[in-house]
Design an enzyme around this catalytic site. Structure first.
Site, PDB file in Angstrom:
ATOM      1  N   ASP A 292       0.440  90.845 109.547  1.00 45.25           N
ATOM      2  CA  ASP A 292      -0.063  92.193 109.816  1.00 45.25           C
ATOM      3  C   ASP A 292       0.940  93.218 109.308  1.00 45.25           C
ATOM      4  O   ASP A 292       2.143  93.116 109.615  1.00 45.25           O
ATOM      5  CB  ASP A 292      -0.242  92.408 111.326  1.00 45.25           C
ATOM      6  CG  ASP A 292      -1.476  91.717 111.872  1.00 45.25           C
ATOM      7  OD1 ASP A 292      -2.197  91.072 111.093  1.00 45.25           O
ATOM      8  OD2 ASP A 292      -1.727  91.837 113.090  1.00 45.25           O
TER       9      ASP A 292
ATOM     10  N   LYS B  49      -9.470  94.434 108.945  1.00 47.47           N
ATOM     11  CA  LYS B  49     -10.318  94.065 110.078  1.00 47.47           C
ATOM     12  C   LYS B  49     -11.505  95.016 110.234  1.00 47.47           C
ATOM     13  O   LYS B  49     -11.375  96.223 109.988  1.00 47.47           O
ATOM     14  CB  LYS B  49      -9.500  94.093 111.377  1.00 47.47           C
ATOM     15  CG  LYS B  49      -8.404  93.038 111.446  1.00 47.47           C
ATOM     16  CD  LYS B  49      -7.675  93.121 112.783  1.00 47.47           C
ATOM     17  CE  LYS B  49      -6.490  92.170 112.853  1.00 47.47           C
ATOM     18  NZ  LYS B  49      -6.872  90.760 112.843  1.00 47.47           N
TER      19      LYS B  49
ATOM     20  N   GLY C 124      -1.211  90.321 120.454  1.00 46.22           N
ATOM     21  CA  GLY C 124      -0.338  91.367 120.959  1.00 46.22           C
ATOM     22  C   GLY C 124       0.508  90.975 122.147  1.00 46.22           C
ATOM     23  O   GLY C 124       1.176  91.813 122.739  1.00 46.22           O
TER      24      GLY C 124
ATOM     25  N   ARG D 224      -6.077  72.958 120.551  1.00 48.09           N
ATOM     26  CA  ARG D 224      -6.280  71.656 121.204  1.00 48.09           C
ATOM     27  C   ARG D 224      -7.752  71.457 121.595  1.00 48.09           C
ATOM     28  O   ARG D 224      -8.300  70.362 121.441  1.00 48.09           O
ATOM     29  CB  ARG D 224      -5.384  71.533 122.440  1.00 48.09           C
ATOM     30  CG  ARG D 224      -3.919  71.236 122.113  1.00 48.09           C
ATOM     31  CD  ARG D 224      -3.178  70.816 123.371  1.00 48.09           C
ATOM     32  NE  ARG D 224      -1.775  70.561 123.127  1.00 48.09           N
ATOM     33  CZ  ARG D 224      -1.271  69.410 122.672  1.00 48.09           C
ATOM     34  NH1 ARG D 224      -2.092  68.409 122.369  1.00 48.09           N
ATOM     35  NH2 ARG D 224       0.029  69.263 122.500  1.00 48.09           N
TER      36      ARG D 224
ATOM     37  N   GLY E 140      -0.183  85.333 119.227  1.00 48.48           N
ATOM     38  CA  GLY E 140       1.006  84.961 119.989  1.00 48.48           C
ATOM     39  C   GLY E 140       2.112  84.284 119.208  1.00 48.48           C
ATOM     40  O   GLY E 140       3.115  83.872 119.786  1.00 48.48           O
TER      41      GLY E 140
ATOM     42  N   GLY F 161       0.895  88.572 113.816  1.00 47.71           N
ATOM     43  CA  GLY F 161       0.557  89.974 114.023  1.00 47.71           C
ATOM     44  C   GLY F 161       1.759  90.787 114.426  1.00 47.71           C
ATOM     45  O   GLY F 161       2.564  91.224 113.610  1.00 47.71           O
ATOM     46  N   SER F 162       1.920  90.972 115.740  1.00 47.06           N
ATOM     47  CA  SER F 162       2.992  91.821 116.258  1.00 47.06           C
ATOM     48  C   SER F 162       4.353  91.148 116.165  1.00 47.06           C
ATOM     49  O   SER F 162       5.386  91.805 116.264  1.00 47.06           O
ATOM     50  CB  SER F 162       2.694  92.169 117.722  1.00 47.06           C
ATOM     51  OG  SER F 162       1.333  92.527 117.880  1.00 47.06           O
TER      52      SER F 162
END
EC number: 4.3.3.6
Length: 291
Positions: free
Chosen positions: A23, A80, A152, A164, A213, A234-235
């Site tokens: 990102d 997005k 996030g 999983r 995550g 992402g973050s």
């Protein structure tokens, strides 16, 4: 979209296999990602951690900002759109975006229907937390699937759970008899041809990435060892203490995900990771969007 075009789009997504998609919010970050070895960048005005913190309605990014990022790098650029917002998708296709992510990170525009991705020439990425969601998005024309995680948060637990879950359901389909696949398709609400593909090949008909995550090289390697074919970050990069070093380390971790010596080496001295949020401390907002 013709059948040939869809096959081409799936092959385009396959080219990102083994890569990291980062990102980015501006051309400078995009150049950092490209220099670190990112396979592609995701252009968005607010990264998931900021969207979560700010609340409110989150929408497609400004096309001008996306075009500036397109001009800054030579690698593919994604952007997005809100779930079900086919006009945002039309706009992104008009500015020649490389991939569209119909994303639960943004506020859904339609709480019942997703975009009919077969109406577009550009490849679509969609999130899924189980096999049923993944195959339903593929039936709609998605060329790439990723776990949803909980964006996030910097907490890998949900991405692990989704990967999983998908792996377990794929193994269950593989163990069915041929004549039981029709009932499985009915239960999953998908065409039987997709279930037959999973039964025969033991995987999704499209490339499957991890997202949500991922904050450390170890997180990225964990998802790869669980069966992801690449990673979205992402973050986790630009909310960390040293984005340049961390971006490069995560790319190396995805390439060398089975080599603990290299993973140990690249995990050293990365600066502070993003401040994470435990899933028990928050309301799960994004992962449950778009089933």
């Amino acid at each position: 979209m013709t059948e040939n075009r869809y096959e081409l789009n799936k092959n385009l997504a396959q080219m990102l296999k083994g890569g990291v998609i980062m990102d980015v919010q501006n051309p400078e970050q995009a150049r950092i990602a490209e220099a670190a070895g990112a396979a592609a960048v995701m252009a968005l005005e607010r990264i998931p951690a900021d969207i979560r913190a700010a609340g409110g309605v989150s929408r497609m990014s400004d096309p001008k900002m996306i075009k500036e990022i397109q001009e800054a790098v030579s690698i593919p650029v994604m952007a997005k759109v809100r779930i079900g917002h086919f006009v945002e998708a039309q706009i992104l296709e008009a500015i020649e975006i490389d991939y569209i992510d119909e994303s639960e990170v943004l506020s859904p525009a339609d709480d019942r229907f997703h975009v009919d991705k077969k109406e577009f020439q550009v490849p679509f990425v969609c999130g899924a937390k189980d096999l049923g969601e993944a195959l339903r998005r593929i039936a709609e024309g998605a060329s790439m699937i990723r776990t949803k995680g909980e964006p996030g948060t910097g907490d890998i637990v949900q991405a692990v759970r989704h990967m999983r879950m998908m792996n377990q359901e794929i193994r269950r389909i593989q163990n069915l008899r041929e004549d039981e696949l029709y009932v499985a398709a009915k239960d999953l609400q998908v065409p039987v041809e997709l279930v037959q593909y999973v039964h025969e090949h033991g995987k999704l008909p499209v490339v499957n990435f991890a997202a949500g995550g991922v904050a450390t090289p170890a997180d990225a390697a964990l998802m790869m060892q669980l069966g992801a074919e690449g990673v979205f970050v992402g973050s986790g990069i630009f909310k960390s203490g040293d984005p340049v070093k961390r971006a490069s380390a995560i790319v190396k971790a995805v390439t060398n995900f089975r080599n603990p010596q290299i993973l140990a080496q690249i995990s050293e001295d990365l600066g502070e990771a993003m401040v994470g949020i435990n899933e028990n401390e928050i309301q799960i907002l994004m992962a449950e969007r778009g089933k």
